[in-house]
Design an enzyme around this catalytic site. Structure first.
Site, PDB file in Angstrom:
ATOM      1  N   HIS A 158      31.804   4.825  20.914  1.00 50.19           N
ATOM      2  CA  HIS A 158      32.577   3.581  20.871  1.00 50.19           C
ATOM      3  C   HIS A 158      31.758   2.365  20.445  1.00 50.19           C
ATOM      4  O   HIS A 158      31.923   1.271  20.983  1.00 50.19           O
ATOM      5  CB  HIS A 158      33.267   3.333  22.217  1.00 50.19           C
ATOM      6  CG  HIS A 158      34.118   4.482  22.658  1.00 50.19           C
ATOM      7  ND1 HIS A 158      35.250   4.855  21.971  1.00 50.19           N
ATOM      8  CD2 HIS A 158      33.982   5.370  23.677  1.00 50.19           C
ATOM      9  CE1 HIS A 158      35.784   5.911  22.562  1.00 50.19           C
ATOM     10  NE2 HIS A 158      35.031   6.246  23.594  1.00 50.19           N
TER      11      HIS A 158
ATOM     12  N   GLN B 283      39.220   4.352  17.330  1.00 50.57           N
ATOM     13  CA  GLN B 283      38.783   4.542  18.716  1.00 50.57           C
ATOM     14  C   GLN B 283      37.306   4.909  18.793  1.00 50.57           C
ATOM     15  O   GLN B 283      36.600   4.523  19.724  1.00 50.57           O
ATOM     16  CB  GLN B 283      39.627   5.638  19.369  1.00 50.57           C
ATOM     17  CG  GLN B 283      39.349   5.857  20.851  1.00 50.57           C
ATOM     18  CD  GLN B 283      39.670   7.268  21.291  1.00 50.57           C
ATOM     19  OE1 GLN B 283      39.017   8.221  20.870  1.00 50.57           O
ATOM     20  NE2 GLN B 283      40.682   7.408  22.126  1.00 50.57           N
TER      21      GLN B 283
END
Length: 311
Positions: A203, A252
């Protein structure tokens, strides 16, 4: 079982353990059946890995991801039989979003297994072991975390990766930058600031090469419009189309998981109850610190209670 609005939530990496689901599998053969299907897709015995380890292998991203997806999906096969009504919403923490989409009929199980196994490989290949790091910081608010990351980056990639609950944030980036951030966080008053035993800095921008590979795979994977609302990690909104899902799953990988905002969104939408469908209880613990007015239980606890009652 349910008389008010509720959501099913699915955990991500960190919930795995050797021996997970063994107690439930002894009473529900569906668990091993689902794992057998996944094993056929993957080409190795996934149930044996989860039951016998070694833990070091189970903790490797490439193996963790299909193991957790399969565990959550297997639990769902049993849990849904006990529910008097369908959940109003679904959400998942990082990897868990894939299981939410699976439950919402946006993905098939074989496709989901292949996607997450490849996702794990892409993530590990994107950053050589030792060059990236994840760290947990407890006791600082979001603004302070962002300031720490900005000051510690010094030209390196460094950013918040998971907004898990108020006062608990995970950061990710180049290993040296993460270490600088930990020193600054301690100086700023963090109660805990420590590296996590994870080799992949999820991330953050270091995952863009993995995201490009995943995007190419998603482009050829059949995806349907979800039959239940799925809240995505990046934008904290309901997916509407297959292309939105492809875009959300791609972004994401290099954007933070906004879990605090996700639970707050669900509360604002009228959700009063949450069930964590996966091994462990990590999300249940986080959610109690996000909003104590929402009841939360784990699927494993609920199903083991039913076993104890002879059901």
């Amino acid at each position: 079982m349910m008389s008010s609005a509720y959501a099913i939530i699915f955990p991500g990496q960190g919930s795995q353990s050797v021996g997970m689901l063994a107690d439930i599998a002894n009473r529900h053969p569906q668990i091993k059946t689902v794992f057998s299907e996944a094993s056929d897709i993957l080409g190795y015995d996934l149930w044996q890995l989860t039951q016998q380890g070694p833990l070091e292998k189970l903790n490797e991203t490439e193996y963790t991801q299909p193991a957790l997806l399969t565990a959550s999906w297997a639990l769902w096969q049993i849990l849904r039989e006990t529910l008097s009504q369908a959940p109003q919403y679904l959400a998942g923490h990082s990897l868990g979003e894939y299981c939410a989409l699976l439950v919402a009929n946006a993905l098939s199980f074989p496709d989901a297994v292949r996607l997450v196994a490849a996702r794990g490989r892409f993530m590990q290949q994107a950053v050589p072991v030792g060059q990236g790091a994840l760290a947990a910081i407890i006791g600082l608010d979001e603004a302070s975390i962002q300031s720490v990351c900005a000051d510690a980056a010094q030209g390196d990639v460094l950013a918040p990766a998971n907004y898990n609950c108020p006062g608990q944030t995970v950061i990710a980036g180049r290993a040296a930058a993460v270490d600088r951030a930990l020193d600054l966080a301690r100086a700023a008053g963090a109660k805990i600031a420590k590296r996590l035993a994870v080799s992949v800095p999820s991330h953050c921008a270091l995952m863009r090469p993995a995201a490009e590979q995943l995007q190419a795979m998603l482009a050829t994977t059949p995806i349907a419009v979800p039959t239940l609302p799925v809240i995505n990690n990046v934008d904290v909104r309901v997916y509407q189309t297959a292309d939105e899902i492809r875009d959300g799953l791609t972004r994401q990988l290099y954007n933070p998981v906004r879990w605090v905002a996700t639970i707050q969104w669900l509360r604002a939408a009228g959700v009063e109850k949450l069930i964590e469908c996966g091994p462990g209880n990590i999300l249940a613990g986080l959610n109690r610190r996000i909003d104590a007015t929402m009841s939360v239980q784990t699927a494993t606890w609920y199903l083991l209670q039913k076993i104890g009652q002879g059901n």
